[in-house]
Design a protein around this motif. Structure first.
Motif, short mmCIF file in Angstrom:
data_model
loop_
_atom_site.label_atom_id
_atom_site.label_comp_id
_atom_site.label_asym_id
_atom_site.label_seq_id
_atom_site.Cartn_x
_atom_site.Cartn_y
_atom_site.Cartn_z
N VAL A 35 0.83 -1.21 0.00
CA VAL A 35 0.00 0.00 0.00
C VAL A 35 0.86 1.26 0.00
CG1 VAL A 35 -1.84 1.26 1.18
CG2 VAL A 35 -1.81 -1.25 1.25
N SER A 38 -3.96 5.48 1.33
CA SER A 38 -5.36 5.12 1.46
C SER A 38 -6.11 6.27 2.10
CB SER A 38 -5.50 3.86 2.33
OG SER A 38 -6.85 3.51 2.52
N THR A 92 -7.31 -1.58 4.22
CA THR A 92 -6.32 -0.91 3.37
C THR A 92 -5.41 0.04 4.16
OG1 THR A 92 -7.87 0.88 2.82
CG2 THR A 92 -7.85 -1.04 1.38
#
Length: 323
Positions: A35, A38, A92
């Motif tokens: 990631v 987010s 996330t």
């Protein structure tokens, strides 16, 4: 790896914490995403409080969308490791997340990470709801909480389609920015009578559609603003209060009140419609015709400050979590 986890539901600032968890492995048709960023959306906050359509399975991760790099792929996945993708999943707000390949959207090189992190929830919802609203060019559409990220997207989309917009706010300091985005008229619900102003603006006709995320008194008053045959689409409940529905208005003005949830809309429409919306959203964002401003970014260790900032009134842009 580090991930934001909650073991009980409640106020996000009180229960969310960074936690060391095992590295997840992708299964059939899944990928693991490293990631990059987010966003903190209202739906994320509602989920943590157990007030959303999807109920958390405790202990649970948090965050519904993001942007990242494919780090590993499971069986049946044809996408390349290293590809940058926008994606949806549960959890996330994490260094790594598992996502189904159906939720992945390849991100063009000319789109920034900050914009790609917000690619799905608000843009898809705004685009789909403006489509569903069916307001013709020159018609009137009203959006409550016009200063929200979603409201700003709706304003920009309507401007491109020649649809007149009325936006409700609670503070006058938002007016200039919203006007610059293309909002036709602003109404401050703290100081103005909403139905009376809408009647004045629309020459007594009312608006064809209201997109409401507030509920409570605002939605109750907004219902009175609809023209005969008009539609109110409810997609949120920021006030945590249900609106009062006047049955007489529904009957004698032939009004429609319905809900909208992107998750169900995505299931309901065919794959070609989903692809068309994705292509249109990506094109609009990549071209710069639609803006998705970011106000601040926080690390996973700063999650308490991040969710408190996201809940602060007067924000002009999205709050991002960046592992």
């Amino acid at each position: 790896m580090k991930s934001i986890v909650f073991e009980q539901t409640g106020k996000p600032a009180e229960i969310l914490k960074p936690t060391d968890v095992p590295m997840p492995e992708p299964g059939l048709n899944e990928v693991r995403v490293k990631v990059i960023a987010s966003p903190i959306n209202p739906s994320d906050i509602m989920f943590v409080q157990n007030l959303y359509g999807i109920r958390p399975q405790l202990p649970s991760g948090a965050g519904f969308e993001g942007v990242g790099l494919i780090d590993a792929v499971g069986e049946g996945v044809q996408m390349d490791v290293g590809a940058r993708v926008g994606f949806t999943s549960i959890g996330t707000w994490s260094e790594y997340a598992i996502a189904h390949q159906r939720s992945l959207i390849p991100v063009p090189d000319n789109m920034s990470d900050d914009m790609a992190a917000q690619l799905f929830v608000n843009p898809f919802t705004a685009y789909a709801m403006v489509q569903d609203a069916g307001v013709p060019e020159g018609g009137w559409l009203m959006v409550t909480a016009a200063g929200s990220a979603f409201g700003k997207l709706v304003i920009q989309l309507c401007k491109m389609r020649g649809i007149n917009t009325i936006g409700t706010v609670r503070r006058d300091d938002q007016t200039d920015e919203l006007k610059s985005l293309g909002l036709t008229e602003v109404i401050n619900t703290e100081s103005e009578n909403l139905p009376a102003r809408v009647k004045q603006i629309t020459d007594g006709n009312g608006v064809a559609c209201v997109l409401d995320a507030v509920g409570g008194h605002t939605a109750t008053e907004a219902l009175k603003c609809l023209a005969k045959g008009g539609t109110m689409i409810i997609y949120g409940l920021l006030s945590l209060q249900d609106p009062a529905i006047n049955a007489g208005l529904l009957i004698f003005r032939e009004l429609t009140v319905k809900g909208f949830w992107l998750t169900d809309w995505m299931r309901r429409v065919d794959s070609q419609t989903r692809q068309d919306v994705a292509q249109n959203v990506i094109s609009l964002l990549s071209s710069g015709k639609i803006q998705l401003p970011v106000e601040a970014s926080y690390s996973l260790d700063q999650i308490t400050e991040a969710v408190e900032h996201a809940d602060r009134p007067g924000r002009w842009g999205k709050i991002l979590v960046k592992p």
